[in-house]
Design an enzyme around this catalytic site. Structure first.
Site, PDB file in Angstrom:
ATOM      1  N   LEU A  54       0.866  -1.158   0.000  1.00 34.37           N
ATOM      2  CA  LEU A  54       0.000   0.000   0.000  1.00 34.37           C
ATOM      3  C   LEU A  54       0.915   1.222   0.000  1.00 34.37           C
ATOM      4  O   LEU A  54       1.766   1.374   0.868  1.00 34.37           O
ATOM      5  CB  LEU A  54      -0.889  -0.010   1.244  1.00 34.37           C
ATOM      6  CG  LEU A  54      -2.117   0.902   1.282  1.00 34.37           C
ATOM      7  CD1 LEU A  54      -3.045   0.617   0.105  1.00 34.37           C
ATOM      8  CD2 LEU A  54      -2.863   0.724   2.590  1.00 34.37           C
ATOM      9  N   ASP A  55       0.769   2.092  -1.000  1.00 36.36           N
ATOM     10  CA  ASP A  55       1.664   3.233  -1.163  1.00 36.36           C
ATOM     11  C   ASP A  55       1.681   4.119   0.076  1.00 36.36           C
ATOM     12  O   ASP A  55       0.677   4.217   0.789  1.00 36.36           O
ATOM     13  CB  ASP A  55       1.244   4.081  -2.364  1.00 36.36           C
ATOM     14  CG  ASP A  55       1.538   3.400  -3.692  1.00 36.36           C
ATOM     15  OD1 ASP A  55       2.304   2.417  -3.696  1.00 36.36           O
ATOM     16  OD2 ASP A  55       1.006   3.851  -4.721  1.00 36.36           O
ATOM     17  N   PRO A  56       2.799   4.817   0.330  1.00 34.30           N
ATOM     18  CA  PRO A  56       2.857   5.735   1.482  1.00 34.30           C
ATOM     19  C   PRO A  56       1.757   6.785   1.481  1.00 34.30           C
ATOM     20  O   PRO A  56       1.268   7.175   2.542  1.00 34.30           O
ATOM     21  CB  PRO A  56       4.244   6.378   1.338  1.00 34.30           C
ATOM     22  CG  PRO A  56       5.065   5.352   0.640  1.00 34.30           C
ATOM     23  CD  PRO A  56       4.119   4.702  -0.326  1.00 34.30           C
ATOM     24  N   ALA A  58      -1.217   6.391   0.533  1.00 39.61           N
ATOM     25  CA  ALA A  58      -2.511   5.755   0.780  1.00 39.61           C
ATOM     26  C   ALA A  58      -2.614   5.334   2.239  1.00 39.61           C
ATOM     27  O   ALA A  58      -1.617   5.040   2.895  1.00 39.61           O
ATOM     28  CB  ALA A  58      -2.683   4.538  -0.133  1.00 39.61           C
TER      29      ALA A  58
END
Length: 317
Positions: A54-56, A58
């Site tokens: 999960l991207d930073p 997000a």
């Protein structure tokens, strides 16, 4: 012999073997590995991994697998995902999200009927080109590394399925803000989807915020923040772990009598009177305990991933 702890510093407790799944609500700015390492430390777990980055930028649901559950983490990697996506219409950035520089602004003159039409057109199976600012690998390097050097790499489009695109919030008084409930297959880039929506509306769009609300059978409502996990005592933290077989909740299940269950755990094929199946969860019948995964072919139960006898634990139910 281990060295004595320094004066004034409490002794570090040893790591321990834990089996299960922890649902974490990842905060903004953290990488998935940041959340994993913090949770491992709080649980004193000796083996763990996350079930999909999960991207930073997000927030939201990040299932973490520990011990025996790591054997089945791929099932959640492959599962459908669900997101709450906030789009900023009328603006495009270099990365497709709030991290990039603004490269274009256009007037936003849209109606709700046009939004509904574009969302309906984008729902279903389609080809999506991965963005340059992504962790997808090319010749051993992440695409974002090339992008930071100003290098454009040819990317093959990938088939993805958008299962739902529902408007959660959009107001004519503030037409540049559009909030969507997105249900999609694995590998879908919501940033690219946001840009496609913007192009379809003729004004451009960027992804302003993203929150993962679902991953396979799991929901963010059941997740815990790292701060709340840290506030619990050790027994309460351990009690947050879900059984490993919850990763496979949507797979068909097969229960074996005791003697058959013991033989299955050794890897032996068993004759069963069930239809062929590509993937099944296998249990001991009484007491009910999860043993591993298998497939059924021509009346034979063939083991795929097995728990060791020490890893076998009560089933989720």
């Amino acid at each position: 012999m281990s060295p004595a702890p320094r004066a004034g510093r409490p002794a570090r407790l040893p790591r321990r073997t834990l089996h299960g799944v922890l649902l974490v609500d990842k905060p903004l700015g953290w990488t998935s590995n940041d959340a994993l390492q913090k949770a491992k430390g709080l649980l004193r777990a000796d083996k763990g991994g996350h079930t999909g980055t999960l991207d930073p930028l997000a927030t939201g649901l990040l299932p973490l697998a520990f011990g025996a559950a790591t054997k089945f983490a791929q099932a959640n990697l492959d599962a459908d995902k669900r997101y709450l996506a906030t789009l900023r219409l009328g603006e495009r950035t270099s990365t497709g999200d709030a991290e990039g520089a603004v490269i274009e602004r256009r007037p936003v003159d849209v109606r709700r009927s046009a939004i509904d039409e574009v969302l309906a057109r984008l729902t279903g199976t389609t080809l999506q080109q991965p963005p340059m600012h992504s962790a997808l690998k090319h010749r051993g390097r992440a695409l974002y590394e090339y992008a930071r050097q100003g290098v454009e790499v040819e990317r093959a489009p990938r088939s993805v399925t958008i299962r739902r695109l529902d408007v959660i919030d959009w107001q004519p008084e503030d037409p540049s803000r559009l909030v969507l409930d997105v249900g999609c297959s694995k590998g879908t880039y919501v940033r690219t989807l946001a840009e496609d929506i913007g192009e379809g509306l003729g004004c451009g769009a960027t992804l302003a915020a993203l929150r993962r609300t679902g991953s396979g059978p799991y929901d963010v409502a059941d997740a815990i923040t790292i701060d709340d996990l840290a506030a619990l005592d050790e027994d309460a933290r351990t009690a947050r772990l879900l059984p490993a077989d919850t990763l496979l909740a949507d797979w068909p299940a097969l229960a074996l009598p005791d003697q058959e269950a013991a033989r299955f755990l050794t890897g032996l094929r068993r004759r069963v009177s069930v239809p062929d199946a590509a993937a099944v969860r296998v249990y001991a019948a009484a007491p009910r305990a999860f043993l591993g995964t298998a497939h059924v072919a021509a009346g034979e139960l063939i083991a795929d991933r097995l728990l060791s006898p020490l890893e076998v634990q009560p089933a989720a139910g």
